[in-house]
Design an enzyme around this catalytic site. Structure first.
Site: not given
Length: 984
Positions: A424, A426, A448, A459, A678, A709, A798, A827
């Site tokens: 989300k 990106t 955020r 992560k 979230a 999320f 992807f 991306w």
């Protein structure tokens, strides 16, 4: 022309008598001595807007003494400029009734002549004049200190430096803001004058006055010759430029020059600059030659014969100065209006294969944040720089642009994600890069702020990825501007206050506590405002501490905490699993006040949720005051305001409430602000960041923000909680999906972070893709439609995705109700890879919406929970535990029943069961407990049958997102692989 001599106010007045060549000097009129203990003597203010009557007749001195009943060219010019300036002020005040142009005279010494001259003029025009008198021997630093104050005062529109020539150093002249330099003496304004660029600068008032009088004597100035004698500095340079620009020729000379007589004889006009007692003999000049005395500075201790002896040029100069002040005020008002963007995008040169995120970030040089701020219409005073690449933005921007229409409001959410996340962030960054850098539409991303825990865990950071990220990556992911540290300090201050209060109440008498809480200062005992507020809540309507009865004193000083019901914990912004549960109070100094408590991760603090939902500093302070930290033994809630620390918490958070400005790889603006979870909070960036951005982008711009999320959690909370708090209404929602997530929801095998992907996710499998589209994707689109918001599906592509799979997703998404569905390759390509998405969002955002909330807050708590469970999750019903039921009764009793609902459940399924993929139905949603974040303003039910003993490392929203458990920290403290990949 006839022979004439004009003396300005800026010298002791000498006027030419009727007999040629004779002079007389006026009697002195000094100021009364004023005692002082520092360099600043006095501040004399003359507000002349309400003055009445007409000014005395003004005459210039053209070779004869003044007479009050004789009007001259000078007095006509004064009247004309007065009238035009009055009309200009009236026009300003029609648009801004509260505006009042203000001139400040900064001088050395107590002479009030300059104030009186400008006061008389100001009274006719309708502006205010203030005089600041420094000591005669004031230093350069003292002058500059005063100037810096005037620079920062928005009520001051012009500053006149009435100082001795020796004090007008380069440091002093250039310390004055050019936009307030109404006498045009700073280097920048002189440079503008020389270049002929007067859009921002000013013409020196005396130069305007002299040229005005010269024009009155001879309307045809072109071809005339002017001689400037003596002098140097701004006035001489300004006169030379302006005379040449009027079509006249200019020569310069000095008083001791052998050729002076010859040049005077040939000139049509002679200007004597800084002449002092020097004068031109009448025999040197032709009868039609105009001779004008213009001295550029009045010494503060000069004496004048009296006010009636001041030449008309003095008043004309003051009038033109007032005109400059009015122009300065007008420009200031224009600067306060919305400014169109002039954004310079940064070029990208994507590489294949795509390098690591950190390599991409370091390969791009960001624009200086001050330059970015100027490009998007921010004023310099609205920016607080934190180094070269990031800055806080002042909330005063909302007041300045209050009448500016908002732009389009776009939410980015996702389908129920895999443990890897669906991208989300990106998508958000890629979308704004496409809108601004490629479609040339104003757009802002609101993201955020990441927590240190996930950043140093599995992560990594949260700046986006590939060629769609915020830069510099390291600054984004580490510390930023210290907001999370401020939250940590405020949270732990409150925790310390709780334990200290319990210790004091356990070891001291009522009287001793009262003396501590309301100490006697110089024999006077007073309640603070926050203590009076507590007294009111106790039903005690007294303000005199001495008037309280012993029973009232006891009620006031004792919060009487129930130690087992304290809900407030300490926080740390690190994954430190051994702090989940701790014992405090074991030192002998704590006198046996031992209890068990624990640490949460800092961003799970209720203060973070408050930061994200507050719409002003005042609102934040009120929310902080309402935070419930525990209960008394009688069952009454105890708040931060009861502890008397809400003001201290607000002070610690006073800078954190300002959003941080950064930029994407393509130089488009980003606000980074707040980072609530979230799961136990609403999972989106701050209300203030969105509001500021919506004003900055303008009516036709776009603000793109994300929700944590899947849409069943982040989107639902964004609409029901954040939009309810902010009053903002979204125009479109972007629903992010990936082929691998759709395959998982279509029946594919389970996946886990760190493990290789099964072949079903690598090889083409259209049946799994179709199954995911008809289940989870369709349900999340329907969830958005519950709120009346159109949906654009963004398929985050992807390299393992086949064209057939991509085409199938886009086709089925539109069949399931999406306005559009497009593949995104941001991306690997940056904004260019999201052009289709940008155009689809632009199309959808232009359609009318019918936004509505899912429930009315006045519904009972139980029914609000049931509504979310049935309509959003697809549950058949809910199952309330006895503990949850009793909590709901308690919250209703305390008046919290009208708060919105913030469900705390797993993000890996629409249901409460993480393994149930797709769109489960027919299940009963168990509610184990119900808690309240009263300050943030929501009730959060805990979904599931097991206590929240922990969250897996995958409980993080998307790649690089930051949602981890509030107090368990299962992620390793320093994950070496993450550090190596993310930070080289």
């Amino acid at each position: 022309m006839k022979l004439a001599t004009i003396r300005s106010v800026c010298c002791s007045v000498r006027v030419r008598a009727s007999r040629p060549g004779s002079r007389f000097s006026g009697m002195s009129r000094g100021c009364l001595p004023v005692g002082t203990t520092n360099s600043r003597l006095t501040l004399r203010t003359a507000s002349t807007v309400t003055s009445r009557g007409t000014s005395p007749t003004l005459t210039a001195n053209f070779g004869k003494p003044f007479k009050e009943d004789e009007w001259s060219e000078c007095s006509r010019s004064v009247g004309e400029v007065v009238q035009s300036t009055k009309e200009a002020i009236a026009t300003l005040q029609r648009g801004s009734p509260d505006i009042q142009p203000l001139l400040v005279i900064l001088q050395a010494g107590e002479n009030g002549t300059m104030l009186e001259i400008n006061k008389k003029v100001a009274g006719k025009i309708g502006l205010n004049v203030t005089q600041i008198c420094l000591a005669k021997n004031c230093s350069e630093d003292e002058i500059i200190e005063e100037l810096l104050k005037l620079n920062d005062d928005p009520k001051v529109h012009g500053v006149f430096l009435h100082l001795p020539p020796a004090s007008l150093t380069s440091r002093v002249l250039n310390a004055l803001k050019p936009e307030k330099d109404v006498d045009c003496i700073s280097n920048l304004n002189i440079g503008r004058l020389v270049r002929g660029d007067m859009s921002k600068g000013f013409v020196p008032p005396m130069a305007s006055a002299v040229l005005d009088l010269l024009g009155k004597h001879d309307a045809s100035l072109k071809g005339k010759s002017v001689l400037l004698v003596g002098g140097q500095g701004p006035l001489r340079l300004a006169l030379q430029c302006l005379i040449e620009r009027s079509g006249m020729t200019v020569q310069t000379n000095h008083w001791n020059s052998n050729s002076l007589k010859t040049q005077v004889l040939q000139a049509d006009a002679v200007f004597l600059l800084s002449a002092g007692n020097m004068d031109i003999p009448p025999s040197w000049a032709r009868p039609e030659t105009v001779i004008i005395h213009c001295e550029s500075a009045l010494e503060p201790d000069d004496d004048l014969i009296d006010m009636s002896s001041i030449s008309g040029l003095a008043y004309l100069t003051a009038v033109y100065r007032a005109q400059n002040v009015t122009h300065g005020c007008s420009r200031w008002l224009q600067e306060q209006q919305y400014r169109p963007w002039n954004l310079r995008s940064c070029k990208l040169q994507p590489l294949n294969p795509v390098p690591t995120d950190i390599e991409i970030s370091r390969a791009q040089t960001p624009k200086p944040v001050a330059q970015l701020a100027e490009e998007i219409g921010l004023l310099p005073e609205e920016l607080e720089a934190y180094g070269r690449n990031k800055a806080k933005v002042q909330l005063s921007l909302l007041d300045r642009l209050h009448s500016q229409p908002d732009g389009k409001y776009v939410l980015v959410a996702g389908i129920t994600p895999t443990p890897f996340g669906e991208g989300k962030t990106t998508v958000t960054v890629g979308l704004v890069q496409a809108l601004s850098a490629h479609l040339k539409l104003n757009s802002f991303a609101c993201l955020r702020q990441p927590s240190q825990g996930p950043t140093f865990g599995v992560k990594g950071g949260a700046a986006g990825g590939g060629y769609a990220q915020v830069i510099p990556m390291e600054e984004f992911n580490l510390h930023l501007t210290g907001d999370i540290h401020a939250i940590t300090a405020a949270n732990n201050l409150l925790a310390a206050a709780i334990d200290a209060r319990m210790l004091h109440e356990a070891t001291q008498s009522d009287k001793s506590l009262f003396n501590r809480l309301v100490p006697s200062v110089y024999g006077v005992r007073k309640f603070s405002p926050i203590q009076i507020s507590r007294l009111r809540r106790l039903g005690i309507n007294k303000t005199d501490p001495a008037s309280l009865t012993p029973e009232e004193v006891s009620s006031f000083v004792r919060l009487d905490f129930d130690r087992s019901q304290i809900t407030w914990q300490r926080v740390v912004d690190t994954n430190d699993r051994f702090l989940r549960k701790i014992t405090v109070g074991q030192a002998s100094t704590e006198k046996g006040q031992i209890r068990e408590t624990g640490f949460d991760i800092a961003v799970a603090s209720e203060i973070m949720a408050i930061l994200a939902l507050a719409d002003s500093l005042k609102d934040m302070k009120n929310r902080l005051a309402r935070m419930v930290v525990g209960s008394s033994r009688s069952g009454e809630p105890v708040t931060a305001e009861d502890l008397g620390v809400s003001g201290a918490l607000a002070v610690l958070m006073k800078d954190a409430i300002k959003p941080t400005l950064m930029q994407t790889l393509e130089g488009t603006p980003v606000f980074v602000h707040a980072g609530p979870f979230a799961n136990i909070a609403h999972g989106s960036s701050s209300v203030l960041a969105d509001k500021l951005a919506l004003k900055l982008v303008g009516r036709d711009g776009y603000v793109v923000t994300e929700a944590g999320f899947g849409a069943d959690i982040g989107m639902e909370k964004f609409f029901n909680i954040k939009c309810r708090a902010s009053g903002l209404r979204p125009n479109v929602m972007v629903l992010v999906a990936t082929v691998r997530a759709l395959k998982m929801h279509g029946g594919g095998p389970n996946v886990s972070a760190g493990a290789p992907l099964p072949k079903e996710y690598i090889d083409e499998n259209l049946s799994l893709v179709a199954g995911g589209c008809h289940s989870n994707l369709k349900k999340q689109i329907q969830n958005a439609h519950l709120f009346g918001v159109p949906v654009v599906v963004a398929l985050n592509v992807f390299k393992t995705d086949t064209q057939a799979e991509i085409d199938l997703v886009c086709q089925l998404a539109k069949e399931c109700g999406a306005s559009d569905a497009v593949p995104c390759r941001h991306w690997s390509q940056g904004g260019r890879g999201s052009l289709e998405l940008a155009m689809a969002v632009k199309e959808a955002a232009g359609r009318p919406t019918n936004f509505q909330f899912l429930y009315n807050t006045e519904m009972p708590i139980l029914e609000k929970i049931r509504t979310i469970a049935q309509k959003v999750y697809g549950a058949e019903d809910i199952d309330l535990s006895p503990e949850a039921s009793s909590k709901i009764d308690y919250y209703n009793q305390q008046g919290y029943g009208s708060l919105p609902i913030c469900m705390a459940k797993t993000h890996l399924s629409l249901s409460h069961m993480p393994d149930k993929k797709g769109a489960p139905t027919g299940f009963v949603l168990p509610i184990r407990d119900v808690r309240a974040s009263v300050g943030a303003g929501f009730i959060f039910p805990l979904v599931g049958t097991e206590p929240f003993a922990g969250w897996s490392p995958s409980a993080i929203d998307g790649p690089g997102r930051k949602e981890v458990a509030s107090c368990v920290f299962r992620l390793p403290l320093f994950h070496q692989h993450a550090l190596r990949v993310r930070f080289g």
